[in-house]
Design an enzyme around this catalytic site. Structure first.
Site, PDB file in Angstrom:
ATOM      1  N   TYR A 185      59.273  68.882  57.651  1.00  9.33           N
ATOM      2  CA  TYR A 185      59.273  68.178  58.935  1.00  9.33           C
ATOM      3  C   TYR A 185      60.676  67.690  59.299  1.00  9.33           C
ATOM      4  O   TYR A 185      61.017  67.578  60.463  1.00  9.33           O
ATOM      5  CB  TYR A 185      58.354  66.941  58.875  1.00  9.33           C
ATOM      6  CG  TYR A 185      56.917  67.206  59.217  1.00  9.33           C
ATOM      7  CD1 TYR A 185      56.139  68.035  58.425  1.00  9.33           C
ATOM      8  CD2 TYR A 185      56.323  66.611  60.320  1.00  9.33           C
ATOM      9  CE1 TYR A 185      54.813  68.262  58.728  1.00  9.33           C
ATOM     10  CE2 TYR A 185      55.000  66.826  60.628  1.00  9.33           C
ATOM     11  CZ  TYR A 185      54.245  67.652  59.827  1.00  9.33           C
ATOM     12  OH  TYR A 185      52.929  67.869  60.130  1.00  9.33           O
ATOM     13  N   LYS A 214      52.633  73.431  45.431  1.00 14.41           N
ATOM     14  CA  LYS A 214      52.581  74.902  45.412  1.00 14.41           C
ATOM     15  C   LYS A 214      53.650  75.347  44.418  1.00 14.41           C
ATOM     16  O   LYS A 214      54.601  76.072  44.750  1.00 14.41           O
ATOM     17  CB  LYS A 214      52.822  75.431  46.840  1.00 14.41           C
ATOM     18  CG  LYS A 214      52.608  76.923  47.020  1.00 14.41           C
ATOM     19  CD  LYS A 214      51.148  77.363  46.944  1.00 14.41           C
ATOM     20  CE  LYS A 214      51.047  78.879  46.977  1.00 14.41           C
ATOM     21  NZ  LYS A 214      49.681  79.371  46.700  1.00 14.41           N
ATOM     22  N   ASP A 248      49.545  66.803  55.878  1.00 11.85           N
ATOM     23  CA  ASP A 248      49.113  66.934  57.280  1.00 11.85           C
ATOM     24  C   ASP A 248      47.863  67.808  57.347  1.00 11.85           C
ATOM     25  O   ASP A 248      46.861  67.454  57.970  1.00 11.85           O
ATOM     26  CB  ASP A 248      50.255  67.557  58.100  1.00 11.85           C
ATOM     27  CG  ASP A 248      49.854  67.767  59.551  1.00 11.85           C
ATOM     28  OD1 ASP A 248      49.280  66.846  60.150  1.00 11.85           O
ATOM     29  OD2 ASP A 248      50.099  68.876  60.082  1.00 11.85           O
ATOM     30  N   ASP A 250      43.569  66.602  57.710  1.00  9.57           N
ATOM     31  CA  ASP A 250      42.667  67.047  58.790  1.00  9.57           C
ATOM     32  C   ASP A 250      41.401  67.655  58.201  1.00  9.57           C
ATOM     33  O   ASP A 250      40.295  67.411  58.678  1.00  9.57           O
ATOM     34  CB  ASP A 250      43.354  68.104  59.689  1.00  9.57           C
ATOM     35  CG  ASP A 250      43.941  67.497  60.958  1.00  9.57           C
ATOM     36  OD1 ASP A 250      44.415  66.343  60.891  1.00  9.57           O
ATOM     37  OD2 ASP A 250      43.936  68.173  62.010  1.00  9.57           O
TER      38      ASP A 250
HETATM   39  C1  IPM Z   1      49.612  63.764  62.263  1.00 12.98           C
HETATM   40  C2  IPM Z   1      49.978  64.644  63.424  1.00 12.98           C
HETATM   41  C3  IPM Z   1      51.494  64.692  63.529  1.00 12.98           C
HETATM   42  C4  IPM Z   1      52.026  65.270  62.228  1.00 12.98           C
HETATM   43  C5  IPM Z   1      52.029  65.468  64.740  1.00 12.98           C
HETATM   44  C6  IPM Z   1      51.494  64.898  66.043  1.00 12.98           C
HETATM   45  C7  IPM Z   1      53.518  65.522  64.753  1.00 12.98           C
HETATM   46  O1  IPM Z   1      49.415  65.898  63.266  1.00 12.98           O
HETATM   47  O2  IPM Z   1      49.959  62.568  62.308  1.00 12.98           O
HETATM   48  O3  IPM Z   1      48.976  64.264  61.327  1.00 12.98           O
HETATM   49  O4  IPM Z   1      52.052  66.495  62.061  1.00 12.98           O
HETATM   50  O5  IPM Z   1      52.408  64.496  61.362  1.00 12.98           O
HETATM   51 MG    MG Z   2      48.121  66.075  61.589  1.00  7.94          MG
END
Ligand code: IPM
Ligand code: MG
Length: 356
Positions: free
Chosen positions: A142, A191, A247, A251
């Protein structure tokens, strides 16, 4: 106590969900005799529209001067054409980096009331889902150099993933400490069969593991972890991992808890001033329609009380009120189930307030 809170309503559904969280915080202030002083901060798409950049320096300073920051969500299709360096998401990344928030804590807990909304088989759900993803937040790919160049007649893009030992060590310690406060089990995800950053990650984690002999430690490759999260999520207590893996896995983890709209998060660095936000995005498709689930943001406000303000009773009260609203059958569209009552974003706020 008196606390100042920088409030970033953001874009899309951000303003509606933050408004509900503020109603809840106001009620908590009244009940427990605190004063919360809010200061509006522009960040994301709205800041691009108003100031020409996603996080003006003055806005970052406002956050740094506060006791904590509450955020809704940022981004949306309106800003898709904006150059990469000025996208709404850049504002969020600059805020995380500017505040030094290296540790992102994302709980994945299946609320019993939402078991029906979990896409996994009942035989898997029965074993319970209650783990935390501790995600490194200001390093890795990132924040490495991003570039696109013309090479041999075609475009070539590069993103650099880098980690130094101290960055791994500080988040690794958070992983171990978090496990100690829970069920004492830590899974470090990497990984290491392919990436140098992961091999270094693993070496540092093993060094730390020797300092925490009471914590049951294991390594897991990220592809396997993605599989294990849906195969047997009950095996996890605390997962610690680097930025991009965190990230993605967070999710996935949120999905098995019934709705991503339920999941709060905290981001902390060396000080108690943290950033609290739901893990979902700005949901532009339902923005402005009073349909969004405000619970992820309300639970983020509870985390703020717990981790930044040292107000555990206040955090417990908010969480209990959410629990009661779910028990009473109130559901927003994202987690609607048979026999429940469909409510709007503000009606969910009303319900939670009534139980506080
Ligand atoms: C999160 C989001 C962010 C990230 C985006 C909006 C930049 O997906 O907070 O998980 O990837 O960190
Ligand atoms: Mg995210």
């Amino acid at each position: 106590m008196e606390k100042t809170i920088a409030v970033i309503r953001g874009d899309g559904i951000g303003p509606e969900i933050v408004d509900q969280a503020i109603r809840v915080l106001d009620k908590v202030a009244e009940k427990f005799n605190h004063t919360f002083i809010y200061g509006d901060v522009d960040m994301g798409g709205n800041a691009i529209d108003k100031w020409g950049e996603p996080l003006p320096e003055a806005m970052l300073q406002k956050c740094l001067a506060s006791d904590s920051v509450l955020l809704g969500a940022v981004g949306g299709p309106k800003w898709d054409g904006v150059p990469a360096a000025k996208r709404p998401e850049k504002g969020l990344l600059a805020l995380r980096a500017g505040m030094g928030l290296f540790s992102n804590n994302r709980p994945a807990k299946l609320w019993p009331q939402l078991a029906g909304a979990c896409p996994l088989k009942p035989s898997i759900v029965e074993k319970g889902i209650d783990f935390i993803v501790v995600r490194e937040l200001i390093g890795g790919v990132y924040f490495g150099e991003h570039s696109t160049a013309e090479v041999d007649g075609e475009k070539k893009a590069t993103d650099i993933m880098a980690y130094s030992e101290h960055e791994i060590e500080r988040i690794g310690r958070i992983g171990f400490e978090t496990a100690r406060k829970r069920r004492n089990k830590l899974t470090s995800v990497d990984k290491a069969n392919v990436l140098d950053t992961s091999r270094l990650w693993r070496a540092v984690m093993h060094r730390l593991a020797a300092e925490y002999p009471d914590v049951e430690y294991s390594d897991m490759l990220v592809d396997n972890c993605a599989m294990q999260i849906v195969k047997d999520p009950s095996q996890f207590d605390v997962i610690v991992t680097e930025n991009l893996f965190g990230d993605i896995l967070s999710d996935e983890a949120s999905m098995i808890t019934g709705s991503i709209g339920m999941i709060p998060s905290s981001s902390l660095g060396e000080t108690s001033c943290g950033l609290y936000e739901p893990i979902h995005g700005s949901a532009p498709d339902i923005a402005g329609q009073n349909k969004a689930n405000p619970i992820g943001t309300i639970l983020s406000a509870a985390m703020m009380c717990r981790y930044s303000f040292d107000m555990p009773a206040e955090a417990d009260a908010i969480e209990a009120a959410v629990q009661k609203a779910l028990d009473a059958g109130f559901r927003t569209g994202d987690m609607m189930a048979e026999g429940c009552q469909l409510v709007s974003c503000s009606e969910m706020g009303d319900a939670i307030l009534s139980f506080l």
